[in-house]
Design an enzyme around this catalytic site. Structure first.
Site: not given
Length: 269
Positions: A127, A147
């Protein structure tokens, strides 16, 4: 004249999640936890914001390169062991807000920020590359947002990745927990240049040097206009969704399974 080595040492001492050096007018910022694959502990985000603020106030800095210490990982993502089992929903929500502010600080910085990805860029590490202005990757780089495998989603990633790699590729990486290599990332537009591992920092610094030769105010304005609309308020719905996920049984199971090195048994609750 300011002793740049002293400045770098002082910043490294103050912001100990990182190491700092200056190469001409470029600040090189290393995520400096190689023994943990440069995993991101909660303090990471406030320190990242603090360093960006320091660089923005430094008239000698015209560009920033972010990389990882060592040859294995840019960052393997969140340091799950650092969060603690006793953290409640409020603390976890505060952490998500802190992280989103960190990504926003990179996107909104007046300085150009370049990611030099030297290995795994997973979870928050992946990210972070999306928040940077552009990305140079070694041939060994891998990108992933795993995740969902522990019961979460990449909050910033699901906001930004669709505009970079498209909605379906975002879903493919997140839903199927698929990693992509540097070549695939280049094809998708996540990466702007791929180089051999041993040439990574040199290549990133060469490009950063070209950036420093441009008019800094023009770059600052250009970055602001390209990224117009980016602010912490944009992240509110992602924070709310992640706060809900932090309270689930599946998250507890996912983190426990990760620590025990076994496959999680998710129940959807």
């Amino acid at each position: 004249m300011t002793d740049r080595h002293e400045v770098a040492r002082a910043l490294t001492t103050k912001f100990d999640h990182f190491s700092v050096e200056f190469v001409e007018r470029v600040a090189v910022l290393r995520i400096d936890r190689p023994d943990k694959l440069n995993a991101i502990a909660p303090v990471f985000w406030s320190q990242l914001r603090g360093l960006i603020g320091e660089f923005e106030q430094d008239e000698e800095v015209r560009a920033v390169v972010i990389t990882g210490a060592g040859d294995v990982a840019f960052s393997a993502g969140g340091d799950l062991a650092a969060f603690g089992e006793d953290a409640g929903i409020r603390e976890r929500r505060d952490y998500m807000i802190d992280a989103m502010k960190g990504f926003a600080a990179v996107e909104n910085a007046s300085l150009p920020i370049i990611a030099a990805v030297n290995g795994w860029a997973l979870g928050g590490g992946c990210e972070l590359t999306m928040a940077c202005d552009f990305v140079i990757a070694s041939e060994t780089a891998q990108f992933g947002m795993p995740e969902a495998g522990v019961g979460l989603v990449p909050g910033f990633g699901i906001l930004r990745a669709p505009s970079i790699i498209g909605r379906q590729w975002t879903k493919y990486m997140v839903f199927a927990n698929v990693r992509i290599d540097a070549g695939q990332a280049f094809t998708l537009g996540m990466v702007q240049k791929v180089v051999p591992q041993e040439e990574l920092l040199t290549s990133a610094l060469d490009i950063a040097a070209r950036v420093t030769e441009q008019a800094p105010l023009a770059l600052s304005v250009g970055k602001e206009v390209i990224g117009r609309g980016v602010d912490s308020g944009e992240f509110s719905h992602a924070v709310d969704a992640l706060t809900v996920l932090f309270s689930t049984h599946d998250l507890v199971e996912g983190v426990t399974a990760f620590a025990e090195r076994r496959a999680p048994r998710f129940e959807g609750r």
